[in-house]
Design an enzyme around this catalytic site. Structure first.
Site, short mmCIF file in Angstrom:
data_model
loop_
_atom_site.label_atom_id
_atom_site.label_comp_id
_atom_site.label_asym_id
_atom_site.label_seq_id
_atom_site.Cartn_x
_atom_site.Cartn_y
_atom_site.Cartn_z
CG HIS A 69 43.69 3.91 -53.56
ND1 HIS A 69 42.66 4.81 -53.70
CD2 HIS A 69 44.61 4.50 -52.75
CE1 HIS A 69 42.94 5.91 -52.99
NE2 HIS A 69 44.12 5.74 -52.40
CG ASP A 110 48.00 7.27 -54.71
OD1 ASP A 110 48.43 7.39 -55.86
OD2 ASP A 110 47.74 8.25 -53.97
CG ASP A 111 47.48 3.60 -50.80
OD1 ASP A 111 48.15 4.64 -50.94
OD2 ASP A 111 46.42 3.56 -50.17
CG HIS A 117 49.60 5.35 -46.70
ND1 HIS A 117 48.49 5.94 -46.16
CD2 HIS A 117 49.45 5.46 -48.04
CE1 HIS A 117 47.70 6.36 -47.14
NE2 HIS A 117 48.26 6.08 -48.29
CG HIS A 169 51.64 7.12 -51.58
ND1 HIS A 169 51.14 8.41 -51.64
CD2 HIS A 169 50.61 6.36 -51.10
CE1 HIS A 169 49.88 8.41 -51.21
NE2 HIS A 169 49.53 7.19 -50.87
NI NI Z 1 47.65 6.50 -50.16
#
Ligand code: NI
Length: 223
Positions: free
Chosen positions: A180, A36-37, A90, A86
């Site tokens: 991540h 993620d991210d 955020h 996503h």
């Molecule tokens: Ni995230």
């Protein structure tokens, strides 16, 4: 009839990514690693590590980061990985109005499609924070919701040995593990982790491959 069936089968075969045709998770032990991210400055190193072990993963991309690194988002897709939304900033979705949630998701769909040519059919709510209302809005943009079976908490561990131990502990058949690619220690230890998971018999696949073609479906939460 036979010819039609053969033609349909060959068309289906050629239109699927090589891995989808090769890996049947109802027959072999599969695991989905998710990151993620990103995209971020370590994503490229992660792509190299994944390629070396012929592992596939799923990336949940943040819209504003894709705007900064559209080429990296495109590369993720070109390497055969799956991508998801996503949100744009955020965001903590349950604290937003319906319109704001819709905006977070819609703008990110557009940004990702512009960068990669692909419109995601999955999203992951930041912090895993979701509810019926959030899922309802996501359904309006044809998104399915992907959570996880295990989170490494890599962002707080920030230690290669601890992250490796966490992934190996959480690994299980049909598991979905949250990590991540913006955490440098995660990316640094991934070559070792991938080798060990393969040694333990795991096929590292994308979330859609894990779902065996039965998903992702809009408005449905997995796993
Ligand atoms: Ni995230």
């Amino acid at each position: 009839m036979v010819i039609h069936a053969l033609l349909a089968a060959s068309l289906a075969f050629t239109s699927l990514p090589a891995q989808a045709a090769a890996v049947d998770c109802s027959r072999v032990k599969c695991l989905a690693l998710t990151f993620d991210d990103g995209p971020g400055k370590y994503t490229n190193a992660l792509l190299k590590a994944l390629a070396k072990e012929r592992a596939k993963a799923t990336f949940f991309l943040v819209g504003k980061r894709v705007e900064k690194m559209p080429g990296m988002a495109k590369k993720i897709v070109a390497r055969g990985h799956a991508i998801g939304n996503h949100t744009y900033s955020h965001a903590w979705l349950p604290s937003l109005s319906d319109d704001e949630i819709l905006e977070e998701l819609k703008v990110t769909q557009e940004v990702i499609e512009k960068a990669t040519g692909q419109r995601p059919d999955m999203y992951r709510p930041p912090y895993g924070k979701t509810d019926e209302r959030v899922l309802g809005v996501a359904t309006q943009v044809d998104l399915s919701e992907i959570l996880w079976t295990g989170t490494t908490l890599d962002w707080s561990l920030k230690d290669t040995k601890k992250i490796k131990a966490a992934v190996l502990k959480l690994a299980k058949r049909d598991g979905v593990i949250l990590m991540h690619d913006v955490v440098p220690e995660t990316v640094k230890v991934m070559p070792e982790v991938l080798r060990e998971l393969k040694k333990r018999g795991y096929h590292l696949v994308t979330v859609p491959v894990l779902l065996r073609g039965k998903g992702p479906k809009p408005g449905v939460t997995y796993p």
